[in-house]
Design a protein around this motif. Structure first.
Motif, mmCIF file in Angstrom:
data_model
loop_
_atom_site.group_PDB
_atom_site.id
_atom_site.type_symbol
_atom_site.label_atom_id
_atom_site.label_comp_id
_atom_site.label_asym_id
_atom_site.label_seq_id
_atom_site.Cartn_x
_atom_site.Cartn_y
_atom_site.Cartn_z
ATOM 1 N N LYS A 155 -40.325 -14.356 -0.478
ATOM 2 C CA LYS A 155 -40.999 -15.213 0.503
ATOM 3 C C LYS A 155 -40.862 -16.687 0.109
ATOM 4 O O LYS A 155 -40.580 -17.532 0.955
ATOM 5 N N ILE A 156 -41.069 -16.993 -1.152
ATOM 6 C CA ILE A 156 -40.954 -18.385 -1.610
ATOM 7 C C ILE A 156 -39.521 -18.877 -1.410
ATOM 8 O O ILE A 156 -39.310 -20.012 -0.983
ATOM 9 N N TYR A 157 -38.541 -18.034 -1.695
ATOM 10 C CA TYR A 157 -37.144 -18.423 -1.478
ATOM 11 C C TYR A 157 -36.883 -18.732 -0.007
ATOM 12 O O TYR A 157 -36.234 -19.722 0.322
ATOM 13 N N ARG A 158 -37.384 -17.892 0.888
ATOM 14 C CA ARG A 158 -37.194 -18.146 2.324
ATOM 15 C C ARG A 158 -37.834 -19.467 2.736
ATOM 16 O O ARG A 158 -37.232 -20.265 3.445
ATOM 17 N N ASN B 190 -29.165 -21.680 2.089
ATOM 18 C CA ASN B 190 -29.197 -20.242 2.356
ATOM 19 C C ASN B 190 -30.071 -19.550 1.308
ATOM 20 O O ASN B 190 -29.740 -19.529 0.131
ATOM 21 N N HIS B 191 -31.185 -18.979 1.749
ATOM 22 C CA HIS B 191 -32.113 -18.339 0.807
ATOM 23 C C HIS B 191 -31.514 -17.098 0.149
ATOM 24 O O HIS B 191 -31.827 -16.797 -0.995
ATOM 25 N N ASP B 192 -30.649 -16.389 0.855
ATOM 26 C CA ASP B 192 -30.033 -15.195 0.269
ATOM 27 C C ASP B 192 -29.156 -15.567 -0.927
ATOM 28 O O ASP B 192 -29.171 -14.878 -1.954
ATOM 29 N N ILE B 193 -28.405 -16.643 -0.810
ATOM 30 C CA ILE B 193 -27.554 -17.081 -1.917
ATOM 31 C C ILE B 193 -28.424 -17.515 -3.094
ATOM 32 O O ILE B 193 -28.175 -17.128 -4.233
ATOM 33 N N ALA B 194 -29.459 -18.293 -2.819
ATOM 34 C CA ALA B 194 -30.344 -18.753 -3.890
ATOM 35 C C ALA B 194 -31.010 -17.566 -4.591
ATOM 36 O O ALA B 194 -31.111 -17.535 -5.816
ATOM 37 N N GLY C 254 -40.513 -24.013 -9.474
ATOM 38 C CA GLY C 254 -39.263 -23.570 -10.087
ATOM 39 C C GLY C 254 -38.222 -23.192 -9.045
ATOM 40 O O GLY C 254 -37.046 -23.557 -9.159
ATOM 41 N N VAL C 255 -38.641 -22.468 -8.020
ATOM 42 C CA VAL C 255 -37.724 -22.107 -6.929
ATOM 43 C C VAL C 255 -37.295 -23.375 -6.189
ATOM 44 O O VAL C 255 -36.111 -23.544 -5.872
ATOM 45 N N ARG C 256 -38.227 -24.288 -5.941
ATOM 46 C CA ARG C 256 -37.895 -25.534 -5.262
ATOM 47 C C ARG C 256 -36.833 -26.314 -6.039
ATOM 48 O O ARG C 256 -35.889 -26.851 -5.454
ATOM 49 N N ALA C 257 -36.979 -26.370 -7.361
ATOM 50 C CA ALA C 257 -35.989 -27.078 -8.186
ATOM 51 C C ALA C 257 -34.618 -26.425 -8.055
ATOM 52 O O ALA C 257 -33.598 -27.118 -7.933
ATOM 53 N N GLN C 258 -34.575 -25.095 -8.083
ATOM 54 C CA GLN C 258 -33.300 -24.390 -7.935
ATOM 55 C C GLN C 258 -32.684 -24.679 -6.570
ATOM 56 O O GLN C 258 -31.481 -24.955 -6.473
ATOM 57 N N ILE C 259 -33.488 -24.628 -5.514
ATOM 58 C CA ILE C 259 -33.007 -24.905 -4.155
ATOM 59 C C ILE C 259 -32.460 -26.330 -4.091
ATOM 60 O O ILE C 259 -31.392 -26.584 -3.526
ATOM 61 N N GLN C 260 -33.169 -27.278 -4.666
ATOM 62 C CA GLN C 260 -32.714 -28.669 -4.661
ATOM 63 C C GLN C 260 -31.410 -28.829 -5.432
ATOM 64 O O GLN C 260 -30.525 -29.579 -5.019
ATOM 65 N N HIS C 261 -31.280 -28.100 -6.536
ATOM 66 C CA HIS C 261 -30.052 -28.179 -7.329
ATOM 67 C C HIS C 261 -28.878 -27.600 -6.537
ATOM 68 O O HIS C 261 -27.785 -28.171 -6.525
ATOM 69 N N LEU C 262 -29.108 -26.481 -5.856
ATOM 70 C CA LEU C 262 -28.064 -25.916 -4.996
ATOM 71 C C LEU C 262 -27.680 -26.890 -3.893
ATOM 72 O O LEU C 262 -26.490 -27.064 -3.589
ATOM 73 N N ALA D 273 -21.351 -10.737 -5.592
ATOM 74 C CA ALA D 273 -21.516 -9.287 -5.749
ATOM 75 C C ALA D 273 -22.954 -8.882 -5.415
ATOM 76 O O ALA D 273 -23.182 -7.881 -4.724
ATOM 77 N N PHE D 274 -23.927 -9.656 -5.890
ATOM 78 C CA PHE D 274 -25.324 -9.382 -5.529
ATOM 79 C C PHE D 274 -25.536 -9.563 -4.032
ATOM 80 O O PHE D 274 -26.253 -8.787 -3.400
ATOM 81 N N LEU D 275 -24.917 -10.586 -3.459
ATOM 82 C CA LEU D 275 -25.063 -10.849 -2.033
ATOM 83 C C LEU D 275 -24.509 -9.685 -1.211
ATOM 84 O O LEU D 275 -25.146 -9.238 -0.246
ATOM 85 N N ARG D 276 -23.347 -9.166 -1.617
ATOM 86 C CA ARG D 276 -22.773 -8.003 -0.913
ATOM 87 C C ARG D 276 -23.707 -6.803 -1.017
ATOM 88 O O ARG D 276 -23.925 -6.087 -0.034
ATOM 89 N N ARG D 277 -24.270 -6.572 -2.213
ATOM 90 C CA ARG D 277 -25.200 -5.449 -2.383
ATOM 91 C C ARG D 277 -26.432 -5.638 -1.498
ATOM 92 O O ARG D 277 -26.926 -4.672 -0.905
ATOM 93 N N LEU D 278 -26.919 -6.866 -1.410
ATOM 94 C CA LEU D 278 -28.076 -7.149 -0.565
ATOM 95 C C LEU D 278 -27.753 -6.846 0.892
ATOM 96 O O LEU D 278 -28.484 -6.127 1.574
ATOM 97 N N TYR D 279 -26.628 -7.372 1.378
ATOM 98 C CA TYR D 279 -26.268 -7.173 2.780
ATOM 99 C C TYR D 279 -25.912 -5.717 3.076
ATOM 100 O O TYR D 279 -26.192 -5.231 4.170
#
Length: 131
Positions: A2-5, A14-18, A63-71, A119-125
């Motif tokens: 939820k926080i990622y979204r 893209n929250h899925d990539i993050a 922490g998630v916000r920092a990662q999103i900003q870095h991406l 690879a994680f993204l493919r598994r998710l989808y």
């Protein structure tokens, strides 16, 4: 998730990539190495001083916000929407990696870094059942 979204939507990332990047960085939330769960550093963002320890954030959301900003720094030239919390944002050449594969050798020295995220993204989808 939820926080990622929520955080990704604000910055246009893209929250899925993050989220999948977090799985790579934290060994699927098992952590280990230089990442400590108490640091709330889900993106493996380095220390603001360049030291061996990773950056630390006061909450999971920050922490998630920092990662999103870095991406966003790697993928885009667009300005941040929220106040900058990523301590290494200014060290990124803006827009240098708009594709996940281009994070290899940049975000991480691992030449397979982008492929691991994908690879994680493919598994998710693949796990999503169509309605």
């Amino acid at each position: 998730p939820k926080i990622y979204r929520e955080e990704a939507a604000i910055e246009g990332v893209n929250h899925d990539i993050a989220f999948c990047q977090m799985l790579v960085e934290t060994n699927s939330l098992n952590f280990g190495g230089s990442l400590n769960p108490a640091y709330n550093n889900f993106g493996g963002i380095g220390s603001p001083t360049g030291g061996l320890e990773g950056a630390s954030f006061p909450s999971a959301r920050i922490g998630v916000r920092a990662q999103i900003q870095h991406l966003k720094a790697y993928a885009s030239l667009d300005p941040l929407v929220q106040r900058q919390v990523d301590p290494r944002f200014q060290f990124v050449v803006r827009g240098i990696a708009p594709l996940v594969s281009q994070l290899s050798g940049r975000w991480s020295a691992d030449p397979e870094y982008g492929a691991k995220i994908m690879a994680f993204l493919r598994r998710l989808y693949d796990s999503i059942v169509p309605p």
